[in-house]
Scaffold this motif. Sequence first.
Motif, PDB file in Angstrom:
ATOM      1  N   THR A 173      62.055  67.744  25.646  1.00  0.00           N
ATOM      2  CA  THR A 173      61.458  68.956  26.209  1.00  0.00           C
ATOM      3  C   THR A 173      59.962  68.901  26.009  1.00  0.00           C
ATOM      4  OG1 THR A 173      63.449  70.245  25.733  1.00  0.00           O
ATOM      5  CG2 THR A 173      61.412  71.482  26.133  1.00  0.00           C
ATOM      6  N   LYS A 174      59.219  68.951  27.113  1.00  0.00           N
ATOM      7  CA  LYS A 174      57.758  68.868  27.053  1.00  0.00           C
ATOM      8  C   LYS A 174      57.141  70.230  27.321  1.00  0.00           C
ATOM      9  CE  LYS A 174      57.978  64.412  29.276  1.00  0.00           C
ATOM     10  NZ  LYS A 174      57.554  63.693  30.473  1.00  0.00           N
ATOM     11  N   ASP A 175      56.239  70.630  26.428  1.00  0.00           N
ATOM     12  CA  ASP A 175      55.444  71.838  26.616  1.00  0.00           C
ATOM     13  C   ASP A 175      54.065  71.383  27.068  1.00  0.00           C
ATOM     14  OD1 ASP A 175      53.976  74.134  26.537  1.00  0.00           O
ATOM     15  OD2 ASP A 175      54.538  74.703  24.498  1.00  0.00           O
ATOM     16  N   GLU A 223      56.806  77.295  32.097  1.00  0.00           N
ATOM     17  CA  GLU A 223      58.098  76.869  31.575  1.00  0.00           C
ATOM     18  C   GLU A 223      58.018  75.423  31.102  1.00  0.00           C
ATOM     19  OE1 GLU A 223      60.829  78.663  31.198  1.00  0.00           O
ATOM     20  OE2 GLU A 223      59.912  80.468  32.035  1.00  0.00           O
ATOM     21  N   PRO A 224      58.583  75.121  29.927  1.00  0.00           N
ATOM     22  CA  PRO A 224      58.643  73.728  29.499  1.00  0.00           C
ATOM     23  C   PRO A 224      59.612  72.933  30.375  1.00  0.00           C
ATOM     24  CG  PRO A 224      59.814  75.125  27.947  1.00  0.00           C
ATOM     25  CD  PRO A 224      59.159  76.036  28.942  1.00  0.00           C
ATOM     26  N   PHE A 225      59.401  71.632  30.439  1.00  0.00           N
ATOM     27  CA  PHE A 225      60.246  70.748  31.248  1.00  0.00           C
ATOM     28  C   PHE A 225      61.173  69.962  30.333  1.00  0.00           C
ATOM     29  CE2 PHE A 225      60.889  66.324  32.567  1.00  0.00           C
ATOM     30  CZ  PHE A 225      61.617  66.508  33.735  1.00  0.00           C
ATOM     31  N   THR A 226      62.465  69.898  30.665  1.00  0.00           N
ATOM     32  CA  THR A 226      63.424  69.148  29.859  1.00  0.00           C
ATOM     33  C   THR A 226      64.110  68.084  30.689  1.00  0.00           C
ATOM     34  OG1 THR A 226      63.873  71.030  28.396  1.00  0.00           O
ATOM     35  CG2 THR A 226      65.502  69.277  28.424  1.00  0.00           C
ATOM     36  N   MET A 286      55.962  67.877  22.503  1.00  0.00           N
ATOM     37  CA  MET A 286      57.324  67.652  22.969  1.00  0.00           C
ATOM     38  C   MET A 286      58.315  67.768  21.817  1.00  0.00           C
ATOM     39  SD  MET A 286      57.889  63.511  23.477  1.00  0.00           S
ATOM     40  CE  MET A 286      56.885  63.401  24.939  1.00  0.00           C
ATOM     41  N   THR A 287      59.558  68.038  22.169  1.00  0.00           N
ATOM     42  CA  THR A 287      60.654  68.059  21.212  1.00  0.00           C
ATOM     43  C   THR A 287      61.733  67.112  21.691  1.00  0.00           C
ATOM     44  OG1 THR A 287      60.244  70.356  20.556  1.00  0.00           O
ATOM     45  CG2 THR A 287      62.420  69.464  20.092  1.00  0.00           C
ATOM     46  N   VAL A 288      62.090  66.164  20.846  1.00  0.00           N
ATOM     47  CA  VAL A 288      63.167  65.227  21.141  1.00  0.00           C
ATOM     48  C   VAL A 288      64.396  65.655  20.347  1.00  0.00           C
ATOM     49  CG1 VAL A 288      63.946  62.832  20.939  1.00  0.00           C
ATOM     50  CG2 VAL A 288      61.577  63.324  21.616  1.00  0.00           C
TER      51      VAL A 288
END
Length: 296
Positions: A121-123, A128-131, A64-66
């Motif tokens: 944002t979760k990969d 597709e990633p989810f945000t 994930m990206t925060v």
Amino acid sequence: MSDYLVKSLVYDGAIRAYAVDATETVGEAQKLHDTWSAASAAFGRSLIGTLLLSASELSGDEKMTVKINGDGSIGAIVVDGNAKGTVKGYVHEPHVHLPLNEKHKIDVKGAVGSQGFLSVTKDLGLKEPFTGQVPLVSGELGEDFTYYLAKSEQIPSAVGLSVFVEDDNTIGVAGGFMIQVLPGASDEILDEIEKKLQEIPLVSEMIRKDGKTPEEILYTLFPKDKVKILEKMPVAYECNCSKERFAEALASLPKKDLEEMIEQDKGAEAVCHFCGKKYEFNEKELTKIMNEANQA
């Protein structure tokens, strides 16, 4: 002892609770990015929050990206986390020092700002990633992660994030906890937790003054006999950059940009946002990258 995070269930599975000592993790980030006090505290809290969120929501190779983008003096904060317990990140303006706030603490809210957003944002290995994104509610970040969980994940939660910064900007201690309410939790349990949250000291004080471990932080939050430890996992600041990864990024650039680097600059230098490592590419290497990109 190296940093680690503890996962637990409390009150026979009515509550999920995590606690982490991230002192070395945040300390490594401070050294790599040369953050000053206000930036150190805000960046550190963001790293701890991402560790807790990643541990609770990811598995396997998921990541994930925060992103925290407020109107404060440090600008944007970006942190990557994964299910393996490693994080990396950067802050847009690392050299920020502010006067102490009215509680004589580092002014994290002033550094982050109270207008803006927190996005995750979760990969999960899907197409597709989810945000999920929520507005900032305080800029102190613990409340902001709590609000994200309530609004985007629909999980009633409490998040505590704490960083003690020394006078020379280095990290004294850093840690945090996350409490999540699961279906079946009684009003009595929730009242007990709410009361305890109002009484307990900061996590950084528990670690710095009392030498508490993540397990002992949980035992401060809950009766020890109600806590079932599920897992202990090491956590660390770790960057996985490489020259190969930067070569892939260069290959995605327009051909004219690569030609300009070759003909005018006679090479290129790439710098990693997350750890500051530099990678040099000479004309021959750039030509090879450009030719292979054209053939793809």
